[in-house]
Design an enzyme around this catalytic site. Structure first.
Site, PDB file in Angstrom:
ATOM      1  CB  ALA A   1      -7.427 -14.217 -10.121  1.00  0.00           C
ATOM      2  CB  THR A   2      -7.605  -9.853 -13.096  1.00  0.00           C
ATOM      3  OG1 THR A   2      -8.968  -9.576 -12.767  1.00  0.00           O
ATOM      4  CG2 THR A   2      -7.541 -11.121 -13.932  1.00  0.00           C
ATOM      5  N   GLY A   3      -7.119  -8.602  -9.824  1.00  0.00           N
ATOM      6  CA  GLY A   3      -7.181  -7.310  -9.112  1.00  0.00           C
ATOM      7  C   GLY A   3      -5.839  -6.894  -8.522  1.00  0.00           C
TER       8      GLY A   3
ATOM      9  CG  HIS B   1      -5.553  -1.173   9.535  1.00  0.00           C
ATOM     10  ND1 HIS B   1      -5.799  -2.508   9.300  1.00  0.00           N
ATOM     11  CD2 HIS B   1      -5.540  -0.590   8.315  1.00  0.00           C
ATOM     12  CE1 HIS B   1      -5.938  -2.692   8.002  1.00  0.00           C
ATOM     13  NE2 HIS B   1      -5.791  -1.550   7.375  1.00  0.00           N
TER      14      HIS B   1
ATOM     15  CB  ALA C   1      -4.781 -10.929  -6.664  1.00  0.00           C
TER      16      ALA C   1
ATOM     17  CE  LYS D   1      -5.343   6.350   2.086  1.00  0.00           C
ATOM     18  NZ  LYS D   1      -4.313   5.333   2.293  1.00  0.00           N
TER      19      LYS D   1
HETATM   20  C1  BG6 Z   1      -5.236  -0.497   3.978  1.00  0.00           C
HETATM   21  C2  BG6 Z   1      -5.961   0.773   3.640  1.00  0.00           C
HETATM   22  O1  BG6 Z   1      -6.047  -1.321   4.770  1.00  0.00           O
HETATM   23  O2  BG6 Z   1      -4.045  -0.182   4.690  1.00  0.00           O
HETATM   24  C3  BG6 Z   1      -5.066   1.684   2.822  1.00  0.00           C
HETATM   25  O3  BG6 Z   1      -7.132   0.459   2.894  1.00  0.00           O
HETATM   26  C4  BG6 Z   1      -3.753   1.924   3.526  1.00  0.00           C
HETATM   27  O4  BG6 Z   1      -5.725   2.917   2.565  1.00  0.00           O
HETATM   28  C5  BG6 Z   1      -3.127   0.605   3.960  1.00  0.00           C
HETATM   29  O5  BG6 Z   1      -2.898   2.601   2.629  1.00  0.00           O
HETATM   30  C6  BG6 Z   1      -1.924   0.867   4.846  1.00  0.00           C
HETATM   31  O6  BG6 Z   1      -1.270  -0.345   5.108  1.00  0.00           O
HETATM   32  P1  BG6 Z   1       0.280  -0.359   5.464  1.00  0.00           P
HETATM   33  O7  BG6 Z   1       0.573  -1.786   5.780  1.00  0.00           O
HETATM   34  O8  BG6 Z   1       0.999   0.129   4.232  1.00  0.00           O
HETATM   35  O9  BG6 Z   1       0.491   0.569   6.610  1.00  0.00           O
END
Ligand code: BG6
Length: 454
Positions: free
Chosen positions: A14-16, A240, A19, A337
């Protein structure tokens, strides 16, 4: 809308950061849209001691800060919303603190006349998942359902994922486990297949190339310690990118068949020798540079990152769906990134047509022309829910369509693990790329082009 009788939610962690940045704003959005019903309560659970009023204030601040323009304009509403929250300090290694938490939950349900349905959102550090799950099972009210929402990462490889799965299955059945991949909550992902049908795309197996590209301009932010152990392949591709690919090409609409989604992942031809990895996978790590006009430090100078780290912050790979219909379609996955800009999209090239679906920014582009009317029609959402809000409301309704089944997790790790193993075997210094650019230099990507254009 939740079922009559209301619901009690637990937010573990909850404090992370998660969240604060995602869950509280998402819950607020749902509350505003009337989708949590009249009666709901939230117990925030974390280890640290926090007075209930301090926690309520934290929730207000988090929602204000992370709800865009709505945040400050609706402060009064947000304060009213935050009064549904209370806090419990729990040491997950200590059974007694769980007993106290269960009593607190019973008390809240009695006082507010809630039915006993409980949703537990696990937003903890992943190494605490297994331990927490054992005790969380004891939080069932005995009068309604108990569902478990689990954040990624689900393990760091196949073995750890299997071990976490075993722990969960000791206390839950698969039907009550909701594994989140927040990309599956994104609006554009929900309308992906419809968009392709509406612009009269040929069948995807006739494509000359499919590309899923998840590019980010941000660095690792405050997550250096986690990221340095993970890297782009495990952080973005295992979940993803593979989920987008499977959702795109599975032979059923809208992920309605779990088997069809899983089959795509199982069909991916293994990249499991050093030579195959060299030919099909490119990785890199960002150096210092300039992003959006701001000077940024190299990955190795980020907080909590090892100064000689070899972790990849960029990965591009070409792969093959080894099923008869798909065998000739080159598939290209790419993520990184500290690149020039944030851009997540899917591009499908046919012999006489190119379709581009932008997840961020939103766009449906057909042969270079924006399909604005279609975008407006497909993306209209009266409640303007974000991915998290959409997924939470579906977990409350018991709709698992856009959650990740264990079989998919297993298939994804089975494909990812050999690539990681080959990198370990083939020790080479990682290529650096300048922050704010397009990733590792072109020369490094040549093998990928040859493979995918062949
Ligand atoms: C997260 C990754 O699952 O998805 C992050 O851990 C990444 O590293 C993020 O920045 C990207 O999500 P979005 O919705 O901003 O494209």
């Amino acid at each position: 809308m939740t079922e009559q009788g209301g619901v009690l939610l637990f937010v573990f962690g909850a404090t992370g950061d998660l969240a604060r940045r995602k869950l509280y704003p998402a819950l607020y959005r749902l509350a505003r849209a009337g989708m949590l019903g009249e009666r709901y309560a939230v117990i925030g659970v974390a280890r640290r001691t926090r007075a209930p009023h301090e926690y309520v204030r934290d929730v207000v601040e988090a929602v204000c800060a992370h709800s865009g323009a709505d945040g400050h304009a609706h402060r009064q509403d947000i304060e009213a919303f935050a009064h549904h929250f209370t806090y419990s300090s729990v040491d997950i290694h200590d059974e007694q603190s769980f007993e106290k938490l269960a009593q607190q939950a019973d008390h809240i349900e009695r006082a507010q006349g809630l039915s006993g349905n409980r949703l537990v959102h696990l937003a903890l550090a992943p190494d605490l998942f297994s331990e927490a799950v054992r005790s969380i099972a004891s939080l069932s009210s005995g009068r309604g359902w108990l569902r478990l929402v689990v954040e990624k990462p689900f393990g760091t490889d196949l073995a750890s994922a299997q071990s976490l799965q075993r722990s969960i299955m000791q206390s839950f059945t698969e039907v009550d486990v909701y594994r989140i991949d927040h990309y599956l909550g994104k609006h554009m992902v929900r309308v992906l297949r419809t968009a392709l049908q509406r612009i009269a795309c040929p069948p995807l197996w006739e494509a000359r190339r499919i590309e899923v590209s998840l590019l980010e301009s941000i660095g690792v932010e405050q997550r250096g310690a986690y990221y340095d152990e993970s890297g782009a392949l495990r952080d973005m591709v295992q979940n993803h990118a593979l989920q987008l690919l499977a959702t795109l090409v599975c032979d059923h609409d809208a992920r309605s068949s779990r088997d069809a989604v899983c089959r795509v992942l199982e069909w991916l031809r293994p990249i499991d020798t050093v030579d195959a990895v060299r030919a099909n996978v490119v990785r890199g790590q960002y150096g210092a540079g300039v992003v959006d006009g701001q000077a940024v430090v190299a990955y190795r100078d980020e907080p909590h990152v090892h100064p000689h780290s070899q972790t990849e912050t960029y990965v591009a790979l070409s792969c093959v769906i080894a099923a008869p219909l798909w065998a000739d379609v080159p598939v290209f996955l790419r993520t990184g990134k500290r690149l020039r800009q944030k851009k997540s999209d899917i591009t499908v090239q046919f012999a006489h047509k190119t379709v581009h679906i932008g997840l961020h920014p939103h766009a449906i582009v057909h042969d270079g022309v924006r399909e604005e009317a279609l975008e407006a029609e497909l993306l209209f959402d009266p409640h303007a829910l974000d991915a998290y809000a959409r997924l939470i409301v579906e977990a409350l309704k018991g709709d698992k369509t856009y959650f990740v089944h264990w079989d998919e997790v297993r298939a994804a790790w089975t494909w990812i693990d050999p690539i990681v193993a080959c990198w370990k075997e083939d020790v080479q210094p990682i290529a650096l790329y300048e922050a704010g650019g397009d990733g590792p230099p072109d020369a490094c990507q040549a093998p990928l082009r040859r493979t995918s254009d062949a």
